[in-house]
Motif scaffolding. Structure first.
Motif, short mmCIF file in Angstrom:
data_model
loop_
_atom_site.label_atom_id
_atom_site.label_comp_id
_atom_site.label_asym_id
_atom_site.label_seq_id
_atom_site.Cartn_x
_atom_site.Cartn_y
_atom_site.Cartn_z
N CYS A 314 -34.38 52.57 68.75
CA CYS A 314 -33.92 53.21 67.69
C CYS A 314 -32.76 52.67 66.89
CB CYS A 314 -33.07 54.41 68.42
SG CYS A 314 -34.11 55.75 69.31
N THR A 315 -32.26 51.39 67.47
CA THR A 315 -31.15 50.85 66.74
C THR A 315 -31.60 50.71 65.21
OG1 THR A 315 -30.42 49.72 68.73
CG2 THR A 315 -29.95 48.74 66.39
N PRO A 316 -32.58 50.18 64.68
CA PRO A 316 -32.67 49.94 63.18
C PRO A 316 -32.76 51.37 62.50
CG PRO A 316 -34.21 48.79 64.57
CD PRO A 316 -33.61 49.59 65.38
N LEU A 317 -33.31 52.28 63.02
CA LEU A 317 -33.19 53.66 62.56
C LEU A 317 -31.96 54.03 62.24
CD1 LEU A 317 -36.13 55.48 63.84
CD2 LEU A 317 -35.69 55.13 61.37
N LEU A 318 -31.12 54.13 63.38
CA LEU A 318 -29.70 54.58 63.50
C LEU A 318 -29.01 53.94 62.45
CD1 LEU A 318 -29.38 55.14 67.28
CD2 LEU A 318 -29.40 56.86 65.59
N ASP A 319 -29.16 52.58 62.41
CA ASP A 319 -28.14 51.90 61.57
C ASP A 319 -28.22 52.12 60.06
OD1 ASP A 319 -26.09 50.46 62.09
OD2 ASP A 319 -27.02 48.61 62.64
N MET A 320 -29.11 53.11 59.58
CA MET A 320 -29.46 53.36 58.29
C MET A 320 -28.54 54.50 58.18
SD MET A 320 -33.62 53.47 58.34
CE MET A 320 -34.19 53.32 56.59
N ILE A 321 -27.89 54.92 58.87
CA ILE A 321 -26.73 55.95 58.57
C ILE A 321 -25.53 54.84 58.23
CG2 ILE A 321 -25.16 57.68 59.45
CD1 ILE A 321 -27.22 58.23 61.64
N LYS A 322 -25.18 54.54 57.06
CA LYS A 322 -24.15 53.64 56.74
C LYS A 322 -23.26 54.23 55.66
CE LYS A 322 -27.51 51.72 54.05
NZ LYS A 322 -28.59 50.42 53.96
N PRO A 323 -22.02 53.74 55.79
CA PRO A 323 -21.27 54.16 54.73
C PRO A 323 -21.65 53.60 53.45
CG PRO A 323 -20.19 52.31 55.81
CD PRO A 323 -21.49 52.75 56.56
N ARG A 324 -21.52 54.50 52.32
CA ARG A 324 -21.54 54.06 50.96
C ARG A 324 -20.97 52.77 50.39
NH1 ARG A 324 -21.91 57.60 45.47
NH2 ARG A 324 -20.66 55.88 44.60
N VAL A 325 -21.68 51.86 49.99
CA VAL A 325 -20.77 50.82 49.52
C VAL A 325 -19.85 51.09 48.64
CG1 VAL A 325 -21.28 48.32 48.48
CG2 VAL A 325 -22.49 49.40 50.19
N LYS A 326 -18.61 50.72 48.62
CA LYS A 326 -17.88 51.01 47.61
C LYS A 326 -17.70 49.98 46.31
CE LYS A 326 -14.30 52.37 50.81
NZ LYS A 326 -12.92 51.71 51.72
N GLY A 327 -18.03 50.60 45.12
CA GLY A 327 -17.98 49.87 44.03
C GLY A 327 -19.37 49.04 43.97
N GLY A 328 -20.55 49.63 44.54
CA GLY A 328 -21.81 49.06 44.56
C GLY A 328 -22.78 49.72 43.67
N GLU A 329 -22.23 51.05 43.40
CA GLU A 329 -23.06 51.72 42.38
C GLU A 329 -23.43 51.81 40.86
OE1 GLU A 329 -25.29 53.67 44.01
OE2 GLU A 329 -24.45 52.92 45.86
N ASP A 330 -22.10 51.74 40.32
CA ASP A 330 -21.87 51.38 39.05
C ASP A 330 -21.98 50.22 38.35
OD1 ASP A 330 -19.72 50.48 40.23
OD2 ASP A 330 -18.23 51.92 39.46
N VAL A 331 -22.63 49.20 39.02
CA VAL A 331 -22.69 48.04 38.26
C VAL A 331 -24.04 47.78 37.40
CG1 VAL A 331 -22.94 45.51 38.66
CG2 VAL A 331 -21.34 46.80 39.91
#
Lengths: 331, 439
Positions: A314-331
């Motif tokens: 289950c590890t890779p699946l669970l690790d998809m719950i990750k925090p949003r990258v700060k400053g990664g969306e608006d580039v």
């Protein structure tokens, strides 16, 4: 091409001494060997307790495990060199964990097979330390339990021992007698490791000491064991509420067999556990629930190996719950 | 034995604020100054002197297309205009001046008195002439295309009274020792930029002190003495309430981040007291008990600064210009220092990063990352050339703060792997960075 004429200063004082390596120039890490050595140290209290109870047999078991694992690791490294060097101590750590779950007095060829399965199939085939999806030692034990169930029988391995306790695995008796089996065991015996289990996995108190050491050094994140214990206890309580005759109290499940060994050593293994905080907690929770379900509704007595393997997947699946990258969306 | 003890200790400590000597020491003039002309992403000067010219301290030796001036730090003779490697590992032209002990330019020869408060144009002119590189007096990257870009109006000014590296104390000391001048500087900035928000970052220990003195000119932002809390891009994001993408410069977003030292230099320039030719720098290191801060003419070699403080070059294995986390190790002690805030000396054999150590997915890097990047996945993807997958994990959010590589137990060069990924995305010929959904 334009020739660049460089300024010829008087020359450095002692250029030989200068190190131009890249930064950062402050380092907390000290190599892979160190983290594996720390895990080995954490495993030692239980190994020592095992030596106290079983004497030479325990020494032979752990010695052979380490010897075979390191030898196979070294041979494979000689034949097919990877970046997973024998000198990083990972095979020693996994060999000790393997020894924890083998029955005392396992024959040498069983240990050799186990080590081969662990090092070659479990570790090297996936690319060495850091590459495998499932815990190698657990994988190896799972294969052995399916292949030679009689030789992996802990009760049979300890039948010559003269202990004044019920010489049956607590969980096996529980399956046979229902909740009344609980009265055949004393808490102090369970805690101190006077119970029928693998070579060292049942030394609850000593495993706990090692686990606390790892927690203090932040090798194990608290989310995994706490999530696991929470999942296990809640599921056990629900099961007991549903059928008080068949199921023991949650603490009995926690202290029998390798439950705590699984919580503190097998589950939080670096490679096979998630790395983000919420997934780590969920991972522990999933493993706890799975373990209880396996113990309650399957034919396996102590289901830790299957619970660990399923949770690892289950590890890779669970690790998809990750925090949003700060400053990664608006580039 | 010591190695055994290390196994039982949890040594995750980042470099802390060292014990320090609060006195800023003055240096003797060096024999030679090497003054680089090129400051990438900031300004590019063209020399106004030739080999053989005599210059006096404070005289203009370089000028940018926008009129910013570069001044000589000592009096002497220009021996040549040649190429050097700067402390930032950039290749740059430089003016080399040999000291001849001549008189410096007097203040009245350089400036005609203080600039009045009500004349912003003259103030700007003066700032440029005095060599103070206030970003509101220069354009971004004008030298690259050979043309001057229009910049947005300045919305916010952040005066840094705290350097992000905890070992660099020059700004704190200057702030603490010159409160009146800082207040005057903040007042001047307010006059120059009446619309802008002004912030002053101060160390936490000076919070109340600063509130009492500067609250009427600027908003005070206290920063704790820990590196993760001080990372500049994070602090700016926290203060502004919005994030500046890492690949955008502050100035192109109408934001100015300035050291307190620049503010003080601006006050001196506007008052017609002195030009900006001296810079302060903190020397700290692994075996230096008390960090010392020195003032030196810009262009001084590292060797001169170390010699003046009685430090022997051969005692150290690394000269890091900057701090331990973001600094750059120098290959020579002849490196000229200019706008550098600190030197960090390493005296033991710090192992280089291990390029072959496998990542065991312990995830310490991901948990410590201030931008919440999935570093443990990214660094492996880059390692195995899976740059397309790496793009989806937003490597462009990386500040290259170095925390991941600091904690990595396998000692992998994680910062460099991420830097490589970003570089490939922006400049590489294999992949072209596209906005999400922009194809």
């Amino acid at each position: 091409m334009k020739e660049i004429r460089m300024y010829q200063g008087p020359g450095p004082t002692d250029a030989r001494m200068l190190d131009v390596a890249v930064g950062p120039h402050s380092r907390a890490g000290a190599g892979l060997a160190q983290i594996h050595q720390r895990w080995v140290i954490a495993l030692l209290p239980a190994v020592a307790a095992s030596f106290y109870y079983f004497g030479f047999a325990s020494l032979r078991l752990f010695g052979l495990c380490v010897l075979f694992a390191v030898a196979i690791d070294w041979l494979i490294e000689r034949m097919a060199s990877t970046r997973d060097l024998t000198s990083n101590w990972s095979s020693v750590m996994y060999a000790l964990m393997l020894g924890f779950m083998l029955p005392i007095g396992a024959s040498w060829w069983l240990i050799l097979t186990a080590c081969f399965l662990m090092v070659f199939i479990g570790k090297k085939l996936f690319g060495g330390a850091g590459g495998f999806p499932a815990h190698p030692a657990v994988l190896s034990i799972a294969v052995l339990q399916l292949s030679w169930p009689a030789r992996m029988d802990y009760t049979a391995a300890l039948k010559n021992l003269d202990w004044q306790i019920t010489m049956v695995e607590p969980l096996r008796l529980l399956k046979a007698l229902g909740a009344s089996a609980e009265s055949h065991y004393q808490w102090t015996h369970l805690l101190l490791g006077r119970q029928v289990a693998g070579a060292a996995e049942g030394m609850v108190l000593f495993v706990l000491i090692g686990g606390l050491f790892l927690l203090a050094l932040r090798q194990v994140q608290w989310q995994v064991p706490i999530g696991f214990i929470l999942g296990l206890v809640v599921t056990a309580m629900l099961l007991r509420l549903s059928d008080p005759q068949a199921f023991a109290s949650p603490l009995f499940y926690l202290f029998s067999g390798g439950t705590l060994f699984m919580a503190l050593f097998l589950l939080p293994d670096h490679t096979t556990s998630p790395v983000n905080r919420i997934p780590m907690f969920c991972y522990g929770l999933v493993a706890g629930v799975l373990l209880m379900l396996i113990r309650a509704y399957s034919l396996h007595v102590d289901g830790i190996v299957y619970a660990v393997l399923l949770a690892n997947l289950c590890t890779p699946l669970l690790d998809m719950i990750k925090p949003r990258v700060k400053g990664g969306e608006d580039v | 034995m010591q190695g055994l003890l290390k196994l039982f200790t949890c040594r995750r400590a980042l470099p802390a604020v060292p014990d320090y000597d609060p006195v800023i020491r003055e240096l003797e003039d060096p024999q030679r100054l090497v003054i680089p002309l090129d400051y990438p992403k900031l300004v590019h000067y063209l020399p106004t002197v030739e080999a053989g010219d005599s210059v006096r301290r404070g005289e203009v030796i370089g000028r940018s297309p926008l009129g910013n001036c570069l001044l000589a730090g000592i009096s002497g003779k220009v021996t040549e205009i040649s190429s050097v490697w700067t402390a930032q590992s950039e290749h740059s032209d430089a003016v080399i001046i040999e000291n001849d002990g001549g008189d410096p330019l007097r203040a009245d020869e350089m400036f005609d008195g203080p600039v009045p408060d009500d004349n912003p144009a003259a103030a700007l002119e003066r700032i440029r002439a005095a060599g103070v590189n206030a970003p509101w007096s220069m354009s971004g990257r004008d030298y690259e295309a050979g043309e001057i870009h229009e910049l947005p109006p300045i919305e916010a000014v952040i005066i840094a009274g705290v350097q992000e590296e905890t070992t660099i104390l020059s700004s704190e000391l200057l702030l603490e020792q010159n409160p009146e001048k800082v207040a005057e500087g903040l007042r001047r900035v307010r006059l120059l930029l009446p619309e802008a928000d002004i912030w002053l970052t101060v160390p936490e220990r000076l919070h109340d002190w600063a509130e009492n003195r500067f609250a009427e000119y600027a908003q005070i932002a206290p920063l704790p003495p820990s590196y993760p809390e001080r990372i500049e891009r994070e602090v700016v994001a926290r203060l502004l309430g919005r994030r500046i993408p890492n690949r955008r410069s502050y100035i192109s977003e109408g934001i100015v981040v300035q050291d307190v030292e620049n503010l003080l230099a601006m006050v001196d320039a506007l008052d017609g007291v002195s030009p900006f030719v001296d810079k302060c720098l903190t020397i700290s290191g692994t075996n230096i008990d008390k960090a010392v801060t020195v003032r030196f003419p810009m262009g001084t070699s590292l060797k001169h600064i170390l010699d003046s403080q009685g430090l022997t070059a051969s005692d150290y294995t690394r000269f890091v210009v900057g701090g331990p986390m973001k600094g750059i190790a120098q290959y020579s002690d002849e490196t000229p220092l200019t706008f550098n805030h600190g030197i960090y000396l390493v005296d033991y054999d710090l192992a280089p990063f291990d390029p072959i150590a496998p990542c065991v997915f312990c995830g310490q890097c991901t948990r410590i990352c201030p931008a919440d990047i999935q570093v443990h996945l990214l660094n492996r993807m880059v390692e195995f050339g899976k740059l397309e997958s790496a793009m989806n994990l937003h490597p462009e959010a990386c500040h290259e703060c170095g925390l991941c590589a600091h904690v990595c137990p396998a000692q992998r060069p994680i910062v460099q792997l991420l830097h490589f990924c970003n570089h490939e995305m922006t400049h590489g010929d294999r992949f072209v960075w596209e906005k999400e959904g922009g194809q």
